[in-house]
Design a protein around this motif. Structure first.
Motif, mmCIF file in Angstrom:
data_model
loop_
_atom_site.group_PDB
_atom_site.id
_atom_site.type_symbol
_atom_site.label_atom_id
_atom_site.label_comp_id
_atom_site.label_asym_id
_atom_site.label_seq_id
_atom_site.Cartn_x
_atom_site.Cartn_y
_atom_site.Cartn_z
ATOM 1 N N PHE A 1 0.848 -1.552 0.215
ATOM 2 C CA PHE A 1 -0.040 -0.323 0.317
ATOM 3 C C PHE A 1 1.034 1.775 -0.074
ATOM 4 O O PHE A 1 0.409 2.507 0.037
ATOM 5 C CB PHE A 1 -1.369 0.351 1.251
ATOM 6 C CG PHE A 1 -2.119 -0.729 0.878
ATOM 7 C CD1 PHE A 1 -3.164 -0.856 0.637
ATOM 8 C CD2 PHE A 1 -2.129 -2.377 1.230
ATOM 9 C CE1 PHE A 1 -4.077 -1.405 0.394
ATOM 10 C CE2 PHE A 1 -3.394 -3.325 1.179
ATOM 11 C CZ PHE A 1 -4.356 -2.382 0.719
ATOM 12 N N VAL A 2 2.467 0.600 0.016
ATOM 13 C CA VAL A 2 3.257 2.309 0.381
ATOM 14 C C VAL A 2 3.110 2.719 -1.610
ATOM 15 O O VAL A 2 2.935 4.177 -1.580
ATOM 16 C CB VAL A 2 5.058 1.521 0.157
ATOM 17 C CG1 VAL A 2 5.369 3.003 -0.373
ATOM 18 C CG2 VAL A 2 4.589 1.485 2.208
ATOM 19 N N ARG A 3 2.900 2.219 -2.030
ATOM 20 C CA ARG A 3 2.693 2.413 -3.665
ATOM 21 C C ARG A 3 1.514 3.903 -3.708
ATOM 22 O O ARG A 3 0.970 4.756 -4.647
ATOM 23 C CB ARG A 3 1.842 1.808 -4.506
ATOM 24 C CG ARG A 3 0.499 1.663 -5.024
ATOM 25 C CD ARG A 3 0.231 -0.281 -5.249
ATOM 26 N NE ARG A 3 1.015 -1.269 -4.849
ATOM 27 C CZ ARG A 3 1.851 -2.693 -5.758
ATOM 28 N NH1 ARG A 3 1.776 -1.871 -7.489
ATOM 29 N NH2 ARG A 3 2.660 -3.654 -5.339
ATOM 30 N N ILE A 4 0.282 3.739 -3.134
ATOM 31 C CA ILE A 4 -0.591 5.196 -2.530
ATOM 32 C C ILE A 4 0.070 5.926 -2.733
ATOM 33 O O ILE A 4 0.135 6.493 -3.395
ATOM 34 C CB ILE A 4 -1.267 4.666 -1.491
ATOM 35 C CG1 ILE A 4 -2.005 3.355 -1.744
ATOM 36 C CG2 ILE A 4 -2.945 5.856 -1.513
ATOM 37 C CD1 ILE A 4 -3.593 3.197 -0.936
ATOM 38 N N GLY A 5 1.267 6.345 -1.857
ATOM 39 C CA GLY A 5 1.451 7.842 -1.178
ATOM 40 C C GLY A 5 2.926 8.042 -2.261
ATOM 41 O O GLY A 5 3.177 8.589 -2.626
ATOM 42 N N ALA A 6 3.220 6.455 -2.805
ATOM 43 C CA ALA A 6 4.269 7.333 -4.262
ATOM 44 C C ALA A 6 4.184 7.693 -5.605
ATOM 45 O O ALA A 6 4.365 8.321 -6.102
ATOM 46 C CB ALA A 6 5.392 5.108 -4.445
ATOM 47 N N PHE A 7 2.677 7.252 -5.483
ATOM 48 C CA PHE A 7 2.444 7.509 -6.465
ATOM 49 C C PHE A 7 1.104 9.325 -6.547
ATOM 50 O O PHE A 7 1.550 10.282 -7.110
ATOM 51 C CB PHE A 7 1.228 6.984 -7.251
ATOM 52 C CG PHE A 7 1.312 5.523 -8.252
ATOM 53 C CD1 PHE A 7 1.499 6.197 -9.553
ATOM 54 C CD2 PHE A 7 1.846 4.526 -7.482
ATOM 55 C CE1 PHE A 7 1.907 4.971 -10.683
ATOM 56 C CE2 PHE A 7 1.996 3.552 -8.342
ATOM 57 C CZ PHE A 7 2.562 3.493 -9.880
ATOM 58 N N ALA A 8 1.268 9.121 -5.267
ATOM 59 C CA ALA A 8 0.965 11.114 -4.608
ATOM 60 C C ALA A 8 1.937 11.880 -4.935
ATOM 61 O O ALA A 8 1.195 12.648 -5.578
ATOM 62 C CB ALA A 8 0.608 11.022 -3.426
ATOM 63 N N VAL A 9 2.963 11.256 -4.333
ATOM 64 C CA VAL A 9 4.374 12.220 -4.728
ATOM 65 C C VAL A 9 4.786 12.018 -5.908
ATOM 66 O O VAL A 9 5.648 13.443 -6.599
ATOM 67 C CB VAL A 9 5.214 11.992 -3.598
ATOM 68 C CG1 VAL A 9 6.849 11.990 -3.591
ATOM 69 C CG2 VAL A 9 4.847 11.767 -2.137
ATOM 70 N N SER A 10 4.744 10.752 -6.886
ATOM 71 C CA SER A 10 4.756 11.088 -8.285
ATOM 72 C C SER A 10 4.444 12.147 -9.507
ATOM 73 O O SER A 10 4.805 12.720 -10.229
ATOM 74 C CB SER A 10 5.671 9.943 -8.854
ATOM 75 O OG SER A 10 4.192 9.280 -8.686
ATOM 76 N N HIS A 11 3.371 12.138 -7.915
ATOM 77 C CA HIS A 11 2.325 12.885 -9.510
ATOM 78 C C HIS A 11 2.738 13.929 -9.258
ATOM 79 O O HIS A 11 2.809 15.309 -10.114
ATOM 80 C CB HIS A 11 1.178 13.074 -8.558
ATOM 81 C CG HIS A 11 -0.481 13.690 -9.239
ATOM 82 N ND1 HIS A 11 -1.012 13.792 -11.037
ATOM 83 C CD2 HIS A 11 -1.036 14.938 -9.322
ATOM 84 C CE1 HIS A 11 -1.563 13.954 -10.931
ATOM 85 N NE2 HIS A 11 -1.915 15.225 -10.297
ATOM 86 N N ALA A 12 3.195 14.730 -8.126
ATOM 87 C CA ALA A 12 3.471 15.760 -7.413
ATOM 88 C C ALA A 12 4.428 16.496 -8.143
ATOM 89 O O ALA A 12 4.372 17.657 -9.454
ATOM 90 C CB ALA A 12 3.050 16.451 -6.173
ATOM 91 N N ALA A 13 5.456 15.346 -8.800
ATOM 92 C CA ALA A 13 6.562 15.753 -8.711
ATOM 93 C C ALA A 13 6.895 15.783 -10.496
ATOM 94 O O ALA A 13 7.598 16.998 -11.415
ATOM 95 C CB ALA A 13 7.550 14.591 -8.122
#
Length: 648
Positions: free
Chosen positions: A563-575
């Motif tokens: 479920f870490v991928r949820i936060g990872a994609f939230a960060v990658s979207h902003a990046a």
């Protein structure tokens, strides 16, 4: 939700089956089962062997409706009776065949003229009246063709010594067409020479008039005139069909219904003896429909309806029909992709709709792009009724919500203030671990909660199925829930600085559930007073159980971290949006709006697709695999609801 089904038997006099189908069952959804296969205990069962009397008329009606322009926009004339329908099809067929007969005569004449034109076409460049040429008495004429290389050889070496004149016609890639003229006395020798040159004769009938050019033009005109006559016949036929269009469409619709209803005999059975002859139909109907059907037919003394109460013992599992609120209806597509729930299983559609939309929103939080998904998805779903578009629109709502939570609109993070945090730079300090991105921590905590909910759903399904081992001793059952919830509680206490439970308590919280999972099968067999079949020894059982338990513990850990991928994609979207704004020169105060628009579209399409797939992976592998089997079969009604039926 899963619609409750009931198994019913319908019977009555054999010759009344069409009336029952047309009057009652055509207005209800019923999944028919083969009566010959299901009712094995009934004696003297026979199949129906009858030819469908509506099939031929239906084929004709479908043929003529197919000739109409946009038949789906034609309002049917439903005032006809069945005799009127058959008379309409008969008269229409006779009239249409008359038109076709006239057209066939013209078609044959046209083909004859085209064949003549094909013969004379290659000789168009030649002058001279064909009628006169073919009637020469003192000059022999041969029409035909010879290979191009042979023509060049003849022209270069033989022409002066042949004693003949060759008049050239058309030439293509491989052949030269033409005719040679020779005196009758030299004809035999010249014919032999041309045969050696592979000259292929073409017989020209004496019926052509004028030059080849004139003959071709005359034939082309005749072909054109015939084609115009054929077009006029087509227009007459179209006009005739157009005048009858409303009745033809109504006839097609009614015949389709009657033919379909008549074919119910394939699923029915006959019970015939010296005293009586009656039909039997059986199948599944929704509980509400059964009540309405029985109420409607209660005063009909020619139909007998029996509702089977013990259908699980005799007729297997009922089919699955899903019925969910409109907002969750599109998410049934994901459930069907995995497999429909069995009739006693929990329908996960609402669970999928909520969790999928929520997770998608977190991973793709942007006000502008979220609204874009809502608008595009809603429009496509409204006009095309595509389930995926409905899912996109619903997920876009949550993307918009989390866009406000993250303070992002089309990648700009300085227009609105975040209601919660900015994913790319908000950090949280944890004991022993140190600083971590906050959305990563929240994602793992959210995953723990989702896994616990999935375990609870597994327990509920186990109780419904009376599965003792699955309910109490499975890795996702009560034992697994106690162990995993204990681990989660201890982690939360440690991370928040609270004191830990005593060692004995921890040993019981962790050890006892694992022992129950390890010895789940023997305990279940003992509880059910069932003698266990010990195929392997105790040592092998313990070794195998140890490795299975180790795999279970590993899966708890890996599934949670997934479920870490949820936060990872939230960060990658902003990046990614920062990169787009950087390329557009937004930091300098005068951004290139073309780059911003194209960048937003690219991120919306590419990342939206990737996020959608990743969320679906979480649904299937981290949630469904814990509580859902998807072993049901789809409800496939023989008849569709048609409450506004008109006609005969």
């Amino acid at each position: 939700m899963i619609v409750k089904m009931k198994f019913i038997n319908i019977s009555g006099p054999r010759d009344d089956i069409d009336r029952v189908m047309d009057l009652y069952l055509s207005r209800y959804e019923i999944q028919l089962e083969s009566a010959l296969s299901e009712l094995k205990t009934v004696e003297n069962l026979r199949p129906f062997v009858e030819i469908n009397p509506y099939r031929d008329a239906l084929l004709k009606a479908q043929q003529y409706v197919g000739y109409l322009s946009e038949p789906e926009k034609i309002t049917p004339d439903t005032s006809m009776g069945l005799d009127d329908i058959f008379e309409l099809i008969r008269v229409t067929n006779e009239e249409y065949l008359t038109f076709q007969s006239r057209k066939d005569v013209l078609k044959r004449r046209q083909e004859e003229l085209q064949a003549k034109q094909k013969v004379i076409e290659p000789f168009r460049p030649m002058d001279g009246d064909l009628g006169k040429i073919l009637s020469f008495k003192y000059i022999t004429c041969r029409f035909g063709k010879l290979p191009s290389e042979q023509y060049q050889k003849m022209e270069k070496y033989l022409m002066n010594d042949l004693g003949a004149i060759f008049v050239k016609g058309q030439q293509d890639e491989s052949s030269v067409y033409g005719a040679y003229f020779v005196s009758p006395g030299e004809a035999q020798k010249v014919d032999a020479v041309f045969r050696s040159l592979h000259f292929e004769r073409i017989e020209i009938p004496p019926q052509y008039k004028g030059t080849p050019e004139q003959a071709c033009r005359d034939l082309a005109q005749q072909i054109f005139d015939i084609q115009r006559e054929m077009d006029d016949i087509d227009k007459e036929a179209a006009r005739m069909l157009g005048e009858k269009a409303p009745r033809l469409v109504a006839a097609r619709n009614r015949l389709e219904e009657l033919a379909h209803n008549f074919d119910v005999r394939k699923m029915a059975a006959r019970v015939a003896d010296k005293k009586e002859d009656y039909y039997i139909l059986c199948g599944w109907m929704a509980d509400d429909d059964v009540e309405k059907f029985m109420e409607e037919a209660k005063d009909d003394d020619k139909i007998f309806i029996v509702v089977e109460d013990d259908h699980d013992s005799y007729f297997g599992e009922p089919p699955t029909k899903l019925e969910n609120p409109k907002i969750f209806k599109p998410f049934e597509m994901f459930v069907r992709m995995y497999g429909l729930p069995a009739h006693g299983e929990i329908d996960p559609t609402v669970f999928v709709g909520i969790t999928y939309s929520f997770i998608f929103g977190v991973m793709f939080g942007d006000v502008g792009q979220g609204l874009l998904l809502v608008i595009v998805g809603a429009l496509i779903y409204h006009f095309k009724k595509a389930p995926l578009a409905g899912i996109i629109a619903t997920a876009g709502i949550f993307s918009t919500i989390f866009g406000f939570m993250f303070g992002s609109i089309f990648g700009f993070e300085d227009i609105i203030k975040p209601l919660w945090l900015r994913p790319i730079d908000h950090m949280t300090t944890l004991p022993f671990v140190g600083k971590l991105n906050t959305v990563f921590i929240v994602s793992v905590a959210f995953g723990m909660g989702i896994i616990i909910i999935a375990m609870i759903l597994h327990i509920v399904n186990g109780l419904r199925e009376h599965d003792t081992q699955g309910t109490w001793f499975d890795a996702n059952g009560v034992a697994g829930l106690v162990f995993y919830a204990s681990v989660v509680a201890v982690i939360i206490l440690f991370m928040t600085g609270h004191s830990m439970p005593a060692g004995v308590v921890l040993a019981v919280m962790f050890g006892l559930p694992l022992l129950l999972i390890l010895f789940g099968k023997p305990i279940t067999d003992r509880l059910k007073k069932k003698k266990a079949k010990q195929e392997e020894g105790a040592v092998m059982f313990l070794v195998q159980g140890f490795f299975e338990l180790f795999e279970t513990l590993l899966s708890y850990f890996s599934n949670t971290l997934s479920f870490v991928r949820i936060g990872a994609f939230a960060v990658s979207h902003a990046a990614m949006m920062e990169v787009v704004l950087m390329l557009a020169g937004a930091e300098e105060g005068s951004p290139n709006w073309v780059v911003i628009v194209l960048g937003n579209l690219f991120v919306c399409l590419m990342e939206g697709l990737v996020v959608g797939i990743q969320v679906l992976r979480l649904e299937y592998y981290e949630m469904f695999s814990r509580f859902y089997k998807g072993s049901g079969r789809a409800f496939d009604p023989y008849t569709k609801k048609n409450k506004n039926k008109g006609g005969a």
